[in-house]
Motif scaffolding. Structure first.
Motif, PDB file in Angstrom:
ATOM      1  N   ILE A 186       0.815  -1.219   0.000  1.00  0.00           N
ATOM      2  CA  ILE A 186       0.000   0.000   0.000  1.00  0.00           C
ATOM      3  C   ILE A 186       0.848   1.268   0.000  1.00  0.00           C
ATOM      4  O   ILE A 186       0.591   2.209  -0.755  1.00  0.00           O
ATOM      5  CB  ILE A 186      -0.960  -0.009   1.207  1.00  0.00           C
ATOM      6  N   PHE A 187       1.888   1.304   0.861  1.00  0.00           N
ATOM      7  CA  PHE A 187       2.696   2.512   1.008  1.00  0.00           C
ATOM      8  C   PHE A 187       4.077   2.409   0.359  1.00  0.00           C
ATOM      9  O   PHE A 187       4.763   3.418   0.196  1.00  0.00           O
ATOM     10  CB  PHE A 187       2.885   2.847   2.497  1.00  0.00           C
ATOM     11  N   GLY A 188       4.518   1.197   0.076  1.00  0.00           N
ATOM     12  CA  GLY A 188       5.857   0.999  -0.469  1.00  0.00           C
ATOM     13  C   GLY A 188       6.925   0.926   0.589  1.00  0.00           C
ATOM     14  O   GLY A 188       8.106   0.769   0.279  1.00  0.00           O
ATOM     15  N   ALA A 279      -7.973  12.220  -3.136  1.00  0.00           N
ATOM     16  CA  ALA A 279      -7.762  12.676  -4.512  1.00  0.00           C
ATOM     17  C   ALA A 279      -6.290  12.942  -4.798  1.00  0.00           C
ATOM     18  O   ALA A 279      -5.801  12.698  -5.907  1.00  0.00           O
ATOM     19  CB  ALA A 279      -8.584  13.936  -4.764  1.00  0.00           C
ATOM     20  N   ARG A 280      -5.572  13.451  -3.804  1.00  0.00           N
ATOM     21  CA  ARG A 280      -4.177  13.838  -4.010  1.00  0.00           C
ATOM     22  C   ARG A 280      -3.215  12.664  -3.902  1.00  0.00           C
ATOM     23  O   ARG A 280      -2.232  12.586  -4.652  1.00  0.00           O
ATOM     24  CB  ARG A 280      -3.797  14.917  -2.993  1.00  0.00           C
ATOM     25  N   TYR A 281      -3.474  11.739  -2.993  1.00  0.00           N
ATOM     26  CA  TYR A 281      -2.453  10.748  -2.647  1.00  0.00           C
ATOM     27  C   TYR A 281      -2.819   9.290  -2.944  1.00  0.00           C
ATOM     28  O   TYR A 281      -1.960   8.419  -2.802  1.00  0.00           O
ATOM     29  CB  TYR A 281      -2.118  10.844  -1.157  1.00  0.00           C
ATOM     30  N   VAL A 282      -4.044   9.007  -3.315  1.00  0.00           N
ATOM     31  CA  VAL A 282      -4.481   7.612  -3.363  1.00  0.00           C
ATOM     32  C   VAL A 282      -4.728   7.144  -4.796  1.00  0.00           C
ATOM     33  O   VAL A 282      -5.391   7.817  -5.593  1.00  0.00           O
ATOM     34  CB  VAL A 282      -5.748   7.402  -2.516  1.00  0.00           C
ATOM     35  N   GLU A 283      -4.209   5.976  -5.108  1.00  0.00           N
ATOM     36  CA  GLU A 283      -4.424   5.300  -6.378  1.00  0.00           C
ATOM     37  C   GLU A 283      -5.397   4.144  -6.151  1.00  0.00           C
ATOM     38  O   GLU A 283      -5.288   3.392  -5.176  1.00  0.00           O
ATOM     39  CB  GLU A 283      -3.088   4.745  -6.898  1.00  0.00           C
ATOM     40  N   GLY A 284      -6.374   3.994  -7.027  1.00  0.00           N
ATOM     41  CA  GLY A 284      -7.282   2.852  -6.964  1.00  0.00           C
ATOM     42  C   GLY A 284      -8.425   2.997  -5.991  1.00  0.00           C
ATOM     43  O   GLY A 284      -9.044   1.996  -5.611  1.00  0.00           O
ATOM     44  N   TYR A 363       2.738   7.444  10.377  1.00  0.00           N
ATOM     45  CA  TYR A 363       3.797   8.215   9.743  1.00  0.00           C
ATOM     46  C   TYR A 363       4.921   7.307   9.279  1.00  0.00           C
ATOM     47  O   TYR A 363       5.022   6.147   9.686  1.00  0.00           O
ATOM     48  CB  TYR A 363       4.342   9.293  10.693  1.00  0.00           C
ATOM     49  N   ILE A 364       5.755   7.859   8.405  1.00  0.00           N
ATOM     50  CA  ILE A 364       6.923   7.156   7.898  1.00  0.00           C
ATOM     51  C   ILE A 364       8.140   7.711   8.621  1.00  0.00           C
ATOM     52  O   ILE A 364       8.325   8.924   8.686  1.00  0.00           O
ATOM     53  CB  ILE A 364       7.070   7.356   6.373  1.00  0.00           C
ATOM     54  N   GLY A 365       8.946   6.844   9.209  1.00  0.00           N
ATOM     55  CA  GLY A 365      10.108   7.296   9.980  1.00  0.00           C
ATOM     56  C   GLY A 365      11.060   8.153   9.154  1.00  0.00           C
ATOM     57  O   GLY A 365      11.249   7.925   7.960  1.00  0.00           O
ATOM     58  N   GLN A 366      11.661   9.135   9.810  1.00  0.00           N
ATOM     59  CA  GLN A 366      12.588  10.056   9.154  1.00  0.00           C
ATOM     60  C   GLN A 366      14.012   9.507   9.199  1.00  0.00           C
ATOM     61  O   GLN A 366      14.645   9.488  10.246  1.00  0.00           O
ATOM     62  CB  GLN A 366      12.547  11.428   9.840  1.00  0.00           C
ATOM     63  N   LYS A 367      14.497   9.075   8.050  1.00  0.00           N
ATOM     64  CA  LYS A 367      15.878   8.623   7.962  1.00  0.00           C
ATOM     65  C   LYS A 367      16.802   9.845   7.838  1.00  0.00           C
ATOM     66  O   LYS A 367      16.408  10.880   7.294  1.00  0.00           O
ATOM     67  CB  LYS A 367      16.068   7.687   6.777  1.00  0.00           C
ATOM     68  N   PRO A 368      18.043   9.742   8.321  1.00  0.00           N
ATOM     69  CA  PRO A 368      18.945  10.899   8.349  1.00  0.00           C
ATOM     70  C   PRO A 368      19.130  11.606   7.009  1.00  0.00           C
ATOM     71  O   PRO A 368      19.082  12.842   6.944  1.00  0.00           O
ATOM     72  CB  PRO A 368      20.262  10.299   8.854  1.00  0.00           C
ATOM     73  N   GLY A 607       3.680   5.771  -7.147  1.00  0.00           N
ATOM     74  CA  GLY A 607       4.136   6.891  -6.337  1.00  0.00           C
ATOM     75  C   GLY A 607       3.079   7.369  -5.364  1.00  0.00           C
ATOM     76  O   GLY A 607       3.273   8.366  -4.666  1.00  0.00           O
ATOM     77  N   LYS A 608       1.950   6.652  -5.301  1.00  0.00           N
ATOM     78  CA  LYS A 608       0.854   7.020  -4.403  1.00  0.00           C
ATOM     79  C   LYS A 608       0.523   5.854  -3.470  1.00  0.00           C
ATOM     80  O   LYS A 608       1.041   4.749  -3.629  1.00  0.00           O
ATOM     81  CB  LYS A 608      -0.391   7.395  -5.223  1.00  0.00           C
ATOM     82  N   ILE A 609      -0.368   6.120  -2.533  1.00  0.00           N
ATOM     83  CA  ILE A 609      -0.905   5.050  -1.699  1.00  0.00           C
ATOM     84  C   ILE A 609      -1.814   4.200  -2.583  1.00  0.00           C
ATOM     85  O   ILE A 609      -2.711   4.731  -3.238  1.00  0.00           O
ATOM     86  CB  ILE A 609      -1.706   5.630  -0.517  1.00  0.00           C
ATOM     87  N   GLU A 610      -1.598   2.898  -2.598  1.00  0.00           N
ATOM     88  CA  GLU A 610      -2.327   2.042  -3.532  1.00  0.00           C
ATOM     89  C   GLU A 610      -3.371   1.181  -2.811  1.00  0.00           C
ATOM     90  O   GLU A 610      -3.060   0.118  -2.280  1.00  0.00           O
ATOM     91  CB  GLU A 610      -1.350   1.185  -4.329  1.00  0.00           C
ATOM     92  N   LEU A 611      -4.627   1.673  -2.806  1.00  0.00           N
ATOM     93  CA  LEU A 611      -5.719   0.864  -2.269  1.00  0.00           C
ATOM     94  C   LEU A 611      -6.096  -0.246  -3.237  1.00  0.00           C
ATOM     95  O   LEU A 611      -6.744  -1.223  -2.858  1.00  0.00           O
ATOM     96  CB  LEU A 611      -6.933   1.741  -1.960  1.00  0.00           C
TER      97      LEU A 611
END
Length: 760
Positions: A186-188, A279-284, A363-368, A607-611
């Motif tokens: 879903i998020f990659g 609309a902005r972030y979701v595919e499918g 959230y997605i963890g912030q890598k350095p 490149g989006k969230i894939e439902l």
């Protein structure tokens, strides 16, 4: 109540002396050595716990040469500077007389329990001769390498690659694989929960008050106690997390996905979802919405026993707290063949309210590296990844590459149980050897009899562990690893909302003749003629390579143990973004809405969230869209058997640790009073559980805190090898009741089945 003071604490150092006589009969055990004082490496040493897979930052010191006092590292604020019962008991693992502190080789039949001490050189030579023989006769792919996830896996898998085998496995498919692979689809990438800031938490049995993760457990406690968050729990039994909930629903085992999809149905059909975010972030989304249109709360009630009116109300309450609300996607007591769809449905319920990169959501963890790009300066050091040029590339396919549907698992720990298929059925080819590090498939895999059969069939088995575990009992050679209090390791990334590093360091000098696993597998590699792939001398060399020879940075990380860099940030939280930009003048400018929403991207094909996922559809036809599929977990005349975690033990790993064995040594089977009454069973009665693959005997815990059609037991008990003196024969062995079934796409073992219950 016992008052814990210096005297009682030191007295605890001898608490396991009653078992010394038994342990001393075992070659290679600590009991066979002369007692000596513990020698600390310093006054207070910052390190990392390893009594479970959370690996909390700790501080430890030796008390009068007799004991080690372990506390939390106060620099790790989300952990609260605390440890759980398991973490506090780590010292009793260190000086347990049943620990193995000398290499051992088998001198009887495999699993018979006859051992002889050997030197490290003999052990290395034994392994080298056997593995090289297998390689010559059958190819390097005929040896599988498996490890507990974490620090142990890196060096074992490096050995596997140098040797030429593609077959490396963690415990993923027996534990976290479902939610990790669903997140990948879903998020990659993996995602995290911001429980501490959540105002509404929906939980499907992720029992953080027993399967403790100090940071997340404290976060949920803070949300409930300090911020008044509502907690709704769907779980077949009245667990500790259910006890602390505002609402508990005794859901039918295996039907969680129906309720999750019904929640999504209400969010969409009642226009409660975040349309702008979708609309902005979701595919499918359209395909998903069309699928869930039929999944009404009324439909879900007939499947799950959860009232439709409550599903509808909960969906509205949840949406009203958006985006600062979350559906927890973590561990639970019921695992079915629909793990992948279940976890995707839970993620979908989060996505619909737009809680990604929002407080109280996901959230997605912030890598350095990414963090520094946002800041416009090098706020956090980026560690190097020491590697070796010209490492051989395995020529053969992995044994779990039989089916394309498991493609996402091939680089995410693998489908662990395919080791059994390849050994017993030569699918896709015959395995002849197995090398393990701190993993216990005899407990954590399903159908224990099948694991025994596989291990007996192999030409050679080597195990690295601190005990003669239930699995190590079937090895040809056992390599004694130093406990986590006796070894140094690489710097590890512990990033969350901002970058952070921590490091494991020796607290005491080594007891007995043990070695850290990195040293063991380096030495094995050299003995096998693979020395060219080991250019580093020791752990300090590796640490220096990691920090690019920045001695000041290395010293700081070692001194503080846990080092956090920069300010916490969530990309879609305006206040956090404003504070971030204020702290770093060269930071990326905020978007017009004051967020970094334009920086939010996902490592999926679109490149989006894939439902709805074209990638998943290609791998597993019919599974591109999240949908409900009925599962059959039991026969009509059977009870559902489910299992779960307990606060004082870790899966199949800690049940022989002295202090923890004293706290809990058995796992009584939860039975509802009506069910018990029909069978003439009273509380404490001896009972027998029988499934399609095995029979286990234990005792009944008659309680209204379980569905009438369900029985429950904590996992990890009932060991069957005589070497684990404290754990052997105590309670029922869950894996001995569970059939060998693999879930689609995520490759998970199935931890739920049907059993018959009878009084003995």
């Amino acid at each position: 109540m016992i008052e814990l003071n210096r005297r009682t604490f030191l007295k605890g150092a001898g608490a396991s002396s009653a078992t010394c006589a038994l342990a001393s009969l075992l070659p290679g055990s600590l009991a066979a050595l002369e007692n000596k004082q513990l020698k600390g490496m310093g006054k207070d040493i910052a390190s990392i716990c390893e009594m479970c897979s959370t690996r909390c930052p700790i501080s430890a010191r030796v008390i009068e040469g007799k004991n080690v006092f372990i506390s939390g590292n106060k620099a790790a604020k989300s952990f609260g500077g605390k440890v759980c019962a398991r973490g506090g008991a780590g010292h009793s693992l260190l000086y347990d007389p049943q620990r193995i502190v000398k290499p051992l080789k088998r001198v009887g039949e495999r699993g018979e329990g006859k051992w002889a001490e050997i030197s490290w050189d003999e052990a290395y030579q034994l392994i080298a001769e056997n593995l090289n023989k297998i390689k010559k006769e059958h190819g390097p792919e005929a040896v599988a390498f498996s490890s507990k996830s974490g620090s142990q896996e890196k060096h074992l898998f490096h050995l596997a690659t140098a040797f030429g085998s593609p077959n490396t496995f963690t415990h993923a498919s027996t534990c976290p694989g479902g939610y990790e692979i669903a997140a990948k689809a879903i998020f990659g990438t993996k995602v995290k929960r911001d429980l501490s800031n959540s105002k509404y938490i929906i939980n499907f049995g992720h029992n953080l008050y027993e399967g403790i993760n100090m940071s997340e457990t404290r976060g949920m406690m803070a949300a409930q106690m300090d911020k008044g968050a509502k907690l709704v729990v769907f779980e077949p039994r009245f667990s500790v997390v259910a006890d602390k909930a505002d609402e508990w629903y005794a859901i039918r085992p295996g039907t969680d996905v129906a309720v999750a999809l019904a929640l999504c149905h209400v969010l969409i059909e009642d226009n409660l979802y975040d349309k702008a975010f979708v609309a902005r972030y979701v595919e499918g989304f359209e395909a998903f919405a069309a699928e869930v249109k039929a999944y009404t709360p009324e439909w879900a009630e007939t499947i799950s026993d959860v009232p439709a009116k409550d599903i509808r109300r909960i969906a509205h309450e949840y949406a009203a707290k958006a985006p600062h609300a979350v559906v927890d996607f973590g561990h639970r007591a019921t695992f079915t063949t629909e793990e992948f769809e279940m976890r995707r449905a839970l993620y979908a319920a989060n996505v619909l309210i737009g809680n990604i990169e929002r407080k109280g959501g996901i959230y997605i963890g912030q890598k350095p590296g990414d963090y520094n790009k946002l800041a416009g300066e090098a706020v956090a050091p980026v560690l190097a990844k020491p590697g070796v040029k010209d490492m051989p590339k395995p020529a053969a396919k992995r044994i779990d590459q039989v089916e394309e549907q498991y493609a996402m698992m091939w680089t995410s720990g693998g489908v662990y149980q395919t080791i059994l298929d390849a050994t017993l059925s030569a699918v896709p080819y015959q395995l002849h050897g197995w090398v393990m590090s701190r993993t216990n498939p005899m407990q954590t895999m399903t159908d224990r009899a099948r694991v025994v059969e596989a291990m007996k069939k192999l030409d050679f088995v080597a195990v690295c562990d601190v005990y003669i575990s239930e699995t190590a009992a079937y090895a040809d050679v056992i390599l004694p690893e130093s406990t986590y209090l006796e070894r140094d390791e690489e710097i590890a990334d512990k990033s969350g909302k901002n970058p952070a590093y921590y490091v494991r360091q020796r607290v005491v000098e080594t007891l007995g003749d043990t070695k850290p696993s990195w040293q063991i597998f380096k030495d094995v590699g050299v003995a096998m003629g693979l020395g060219e792939f080991y250019p580093w001398e020791n752990m300090e060399t590796l640490q220096m390579l990691q920090v690019n020879r920045d001695t000041d940075l290395l010293r700081r990380i070692k001194d503080e143990g846990f080092v956090s860099f920069g300010k916490p940030i969530m990309l879609c939280e305006p206040k956090m973004v404003a504070e971030f930009i204020k702290a770093y003048p060269n930071a990326r400018p905020a978007d017009d809405d004051g967020t970094y929403a334009s920086a939010l991207t996902f490592k999926t094909p679109s490149g989006k969230i894939e439902l709805t996922s074209a990638k998943v559809e290609a791998m597993a036809p019919g599974r591109g869209v999240i949908k409900f599929r009925e599962v059959h977990l039991k026969k009509a005349d059977e009870l559902y058997f489910i299992q779960g975690k307990v606060a004082v033990h870790t899966n199949g790993a800690t049940h022989n640790v002295p202090m923890l064995a004293n706290l809990m040594s058995d796992n009584a089977v939860w039975v509802h009073p009506i069910t018990a009454g029909k069978l003439g069973i009273s509380n404490g009665d001896p009972i027998r559980l029988t499934s399609s693959v095995g029979t286990e005997e234990g005792h009944a815990l008659v309680t209204p805190g379980i569905r009438q059609d369900t029985v429950f037991a904590y996992m990890g008990f009932g060991s069957k090898n005589k070497e684990l003196v404290r754990a052997t024969g105590k309670g029922i062995h869950c894996g001995n009741l569970l059939p060998h079934v693999t879930a689609p796409v995520c490759g998970m073992t199935v931890h739920t089945t049907g059993v018959t219950l009878a009084k003995r």
